[in-house]
Design a protein around this motif. Sequence first.
Motif, mmCIF file in Angstrom:
data_model
loop_
_atom_site.group_PDB
_atom_site.id
_atom_site.type_symbol
_atom_site.label_atom_id
_atom_site.label_comp_id
_atom_site.label_asym_id
_atom_site.label_seq_id
_atom_site.Cartn_x
_atom_site.Cartn_y
_atom_site.Cartn_z
ATOM 1 N N PHE A 117 0.826 -1.207 0.000
ATOM 2 C CA PHE A 117 0.000 0.000 0.000
ATOM 3 C C PHE A 117 0.860 1.258 0.000
ATOM 4 O O PHE A 117 0.441 2.307 -0.463
ATOM 5 C CB PHE A 117 -0.906 0.019 1.239
ATOM 6 N N GLY A 118 2.062 1.132 0.560
ATOM 7 C CA GLY A 118 2.923 2.308 0.655
ATOM 8 C C GLY A 118 3.574 2.677 -0.660
ATOM 9 O O GLY A 118 4.232 3.696 -0.761
ATOM 10 N N LYS A 119 3.409 1.839 -1.659
ATOM 11 C CA LYS A 119 4.109 2.115 -2.907
ATOM 12 C C LYS A 119 3.182 2.337 -4.084
ATOM 13 O O LYS A 119 3.491 3.106 -4.976
ATOM 14 C CB LYS A 119 5.039 0.949 -3.227
ATOM 15 N N VAL A 120 2.085 1.621 -4.115
ATOM 16 C CA VAL A 120 1.227 1.663 -5.292
ATOM 17 C C VAL A 120 -0.205 1.920 -4.859
ATOM 18 O O VAL A 120 -0.641 1.459 -3.808
ATOM 19 C CB VAL A 120 1.285 0.318 -6.050
ATOM 20 N N TYR A 121 -0.926 2.648 -5.718
ATOM 21 C CA TYR A 121 -2.332 2.846 -5.424
ATOM 22 C C TYR A 121 -3.172 1.835 -6.193
ATOM 23 O O TYR A 121 -2.965 1.599 -7.368
ATOM 24 C CB TYR A 121 -2.792 4.253 -5.807
ATOM 25 N N PHE A 122 -4.116 1.235 -5.520
ATOM 26 C CA PHE A 122 -5.221 0.527 -6.165
ATOM 27 C C PHE A 122 -6.335 0.532 -5.133
ATOM 28 O O PHE A 122 -6.079 0.796 -3.955
ATOM 29 C CB PHE A 122 -4.833 -0.891 -6.598
ATOM 30 N N ARG A 124 -8.172 -0.203 -2.228
ATOM 31 C CA ARG A 124 -7.734 -1.085 -1.135
ATOM 32 C C ARG A 124 -8.735 -2.185 -0.840
ATOM 33 O O ARG A 124 -8.376 -3.233 -0.314
ATOM 34 C CB ARG A 124 -7.499 -0.280 0.144
ATOM 35 N N LYS B 91 4.483 10.725 -3.879
ATOM 36 C CA LYS B 91 3.557 9.873 -3.142
ATOM 37 C C LYS B 91 2.131 10.400 -3.285
ATOM 38 O O LYS B 91 1.192 9.618 -3.434
ATOM 39 C CB LYS B 91 3.916 9.840 -1.659
ATOM 40 N N SER B 94 0.959 9.605 -6.816
ATOM 41 C CA SER B 94 0.643 8.195 -7.046
ATOM 42 C C SER B 94 -0.399 7.683 -6.055
ATOM 43 O O SER B 94 -0.644 6.492 -5.973
ATOM 44 C CB SER B 94 1.902 7.343 -7.016
ATOM 45 N N GLN B 95 -0.996 8.594 -5.301
ATOM 46 C CA GLN B 95 -2.143 8.297 -4.432
ATOM 47 C C GLN B 95 -1.827 7.325 -3.302
ATOM 48 O O GLN B 95 -2.706 6.640 -2.800
ATOM 49 C CB GLN B 95 -3.321 7.735 -5.225
ATOM 50 N N VAL B 96 -0.552 7.251 -2.942
ATOM 51 C CA VAL B 96 -0.206 6.399 -1.815
ATOM 52 C C VAL B 96 -0.713 7.035 -0.525
ATOM 53 O O VAL B 96 -1.178 6.365 0.382
ATOM 54 C CB VAL B 96 1.316 6.187 -1.774
ATOM 55 N N SER B 112 3.830 4.536 -11.156
ATOM 56 C CA SER B 112 5.020 5.053 -10.515
ATOM 57 C C SER B 112 6.058 3.959 -10.400
ATOM 58 O O SER B 112 5.752 2.803 -10.168
ATOM 59 C CB SER B 112 4.677 5.597 -9.141
ATOM 60 N N LEU B 114 8.232 4.094 -8.072
ATOM 61 C CA LEU B 114 8.803 4.455 -6.775
ATOM 62 C C LEU B 114 9.634 3.300 -6.252
ATOM 63 O O LEU B 114 10.723 3.464 -5.765
ATOM 64 C CB LEU B 114 7.702 4.777 -5.768
ATOM 65 N N GLU B 115 9.075 2.139 -6.337
ATOM 66 C CA GLU B 115 9.785 0.945 -5.896
ATOM 67 C C GLU B 115 9.394 -0.128 -6.888
ATOM 68 O O GLU B 115 8.225 -0.300 -7.187
ATOM 69 C CB GLU B 115 9.306 0.524 -4.513
ATOM 70 N N THR B 118 6.966 -4.429 -6.444
ATOM 71 C CA THR B 118 6.002 -4.371 -5.355
ATOM 72 C C THR B 118 5.070 -5.576 -5.394
ATOM 73 O O THR B 118 4.526 -5.912 -6.429
ATOM 74 C CB THR B 118 5.161 -3.101 -5.484
ATOM 75 N N ILE B 136 -1.126 -5.459 -9.784
ATOM 76 C CA ILE B 136 -1.035 -4.418 -8.752
ATOM 77 C C ILE B 136 -0.816 -3.058 -9.397
ATOM 78 O O ILE B 136 -1.360 -2.046 -8.972
ATOM 79 C CB ILE B 136 0.105 -4.741 -7.759
ATOM 80 N N MET B 137 -0.028 -3.047 -10.472
ATOM 81 C CA MET B 137 0.252 -1.787 -11.155
ATOM 82 C C MET B 137 -0.902 -1.349 -12.044
ATOM 83 O O MET B 137 -0.801 -0.333 -12.717
ATOM 84 C CB MET B 137 1.506 -1.923 -12.013
#
Lengths: 285, 423
Positions: A117-122, A124, B91, B94-96, B112, B114-115, B118, B136-137
């Motif tokens: 969750f800390g890296k990518v948005y989708f 939740r 952040k 990318s809506q984190v 993103s 960013l990492e 993931t 996930i992406m």
Amino acid sequence: METLKPANRQPLVIRPRKGLLEVDLKALWRYRDLWYMYVRRDIVTYYKQTVLGPLWFLVQPVLTTVMYMFVFGGLAGISTDGAPQPLFYLSGIMLWNYFSDSFNASSNVFATNASVFGKVYFPRLVVPLAGLTSNLVKMGIQLVLFVLVYAGYRIAGQGLHVNATLLLFPLYILLLAGHALSWGLIISSVTSKYRDLRYLVGFGLQLFMYATPVIYPLSVASDKFRTVLELNPLTPVFEAFKYGCLGCGSLSWGGLLYSAVFMAVALFVAVIVFNRVERTFMDTV
Amino acid sequence: MNAIEFDHVGKLYQLGSVGTGTLSHDLNRWWQTRIRRREDPYLRVGETNDRASKGGSGFVWALKDISFDVEEGEVVGIIGKNGAGKSTLLKLLSQVTAPTTGEIRAWGRIASLLEVGTGFHQEMTGRENIYMNGAIMGMTRAEIRAKFDDIVDFAGVARYIDTPVKRYSSGMTVRLGFAVAAFLEPEILVVDEVLAVGDAEFQKKAVGKMQDVSRGEGRTVLFVSHNMAAVRSLCQRGVVLDRGGVVFDGGVAEAIDHYMLQNKEQKEKIINHIHWAKPHLQIDRIVVNGTEDDHSILHAGQTILPVRVEGQSSIDFKTDLIVLLKSPMDVPLASLNEGVYKGSPLAFKSGHFSISKDIVLPKYLCRGNYVVDIVLQQPGSEYQLGARHAAFLHAEGNADAFARPMSLNDSGLMGLETLYPDA
């Protein structure tokens, strides 16, 4: 790959706070493949590098049933209302496992997925919904076992009273899933900032099992306790299922309605709380 | 047409640990804002983010009142010191995490880097992880299936594709993660220093892919890096952040200059660093790297460092200009001292004099800071002028050496070459 057409230039707007009840169902639908991948991952990683594979989903309920037969049926002598002990315990364990596993999955959403969750948005919500689904698959496997044992008793000439209310089985599952999801989301939202509850929840769930007619029928409770047990919104579900397939227990339409209303309210609260926490939980977790 | 609009965006962070006291803060905030309809007692604190100085409150604005637009297809470098708010900005985009104030509008799918990697699960195979990571992406299974072979090819892990990721080397894992991200094809790409992964061969591939994405495929890219050479070669526009605010927004070259000279407001003239001189000398001007100021930038690709000393002398004299190049720790790295090496000092009559030297810089000068000492000396006889720490040079690093291992933060380094480079 969809390309941007000037006509549908609808911007994505990132704001401090969403509406209270805003659940982006369209986004959830767009991420259905992610939901599928999470379900698959949950199931596949459970039995990776094992010989028995998915059979492991059966070991726990079988051993638990044997243990319950010994302790509650044998030593404590608690009645099963005339139903065969293995079927009685197996049905209770099956439903309870589904509830508690689903509850655990959704109450740990933030804690176990913080790194992702800390890296990518989708959306939740995909993760707890996938948890409900993968647990449904596990329960399906246990259901096969239950049906086999059930058939065994039938063939052996045991008089089991099946009735038409068994057709409501999907509704029972829906109720359990709804309760597990909404309670779990509320817990996960609160514990993302205040961790105190996390310790309470662990053994609270164990205790809660004894407040639910899993290993005993409601009929053995005295009137005083009966009223308390009937406040538990899971009670009517367990009782109704056993009534449908084993002929013991009771079907209470009022109880099921109570359970459904309880679930709707809980879900309402859960969505509000989850929406608030979802956006900034990374700052507080 | 705008692809991204930042509209007065701010982000407030709480310092210290969350625990006892948080609940009372939360209750107090709720009481003040919802019931008494007052201002948020904690939001009111208008402190900027300066991590070195201790502020009065436990809250800090990581970003404050950020407003700028990004055009479609533009490649924008976000630069700034550590803690300037770069990562927070990405952040938010990318809506984190959500902004505290303001609004961001974006047109198109945002991905993103960013990492990378993931959501990789150690027990699952490379194949399964590609699908998981892609999902996930935001990719659909059909999309991943279509690009699957390209991804495996790019990552170079074809042989291991059905082996659990826990058996992979760390380099292979990262390459696989980057490969999935590289084939995402979003309209808006957010990149945060991911180029520092993998071996040299893979880095070259990664940079190439980045350039394809930004140039050829016309995507909007936000690129965060400390590597100024990389920013210069990839971006057209630069936004400089400092303590949570935009302090410069413009062409990438000017932005980098601005960043390099940040916090050097107390710039001084080089001649003010003269600590000793013979009485017959009066120095009017010392120019290093084209400026009389003591801070300047060695641009990537710059090969010559011009140094000029001008002044008056009351007597005839012989002298030579010595230039020492030192590290910020005062370790001498190189010297220009042709008078001694070659035995040929310069001779001047009394009156005005001017000494100019164009120093050939080492071919590979890595990113970092260098200090310049300037000395006038009659070789073998006497010192005439000393200016220790006369000028500070900030080297951007050389554009070819993309690799970060060679840029040891701010220390600077001169690259050596062998006689037979291919041997």
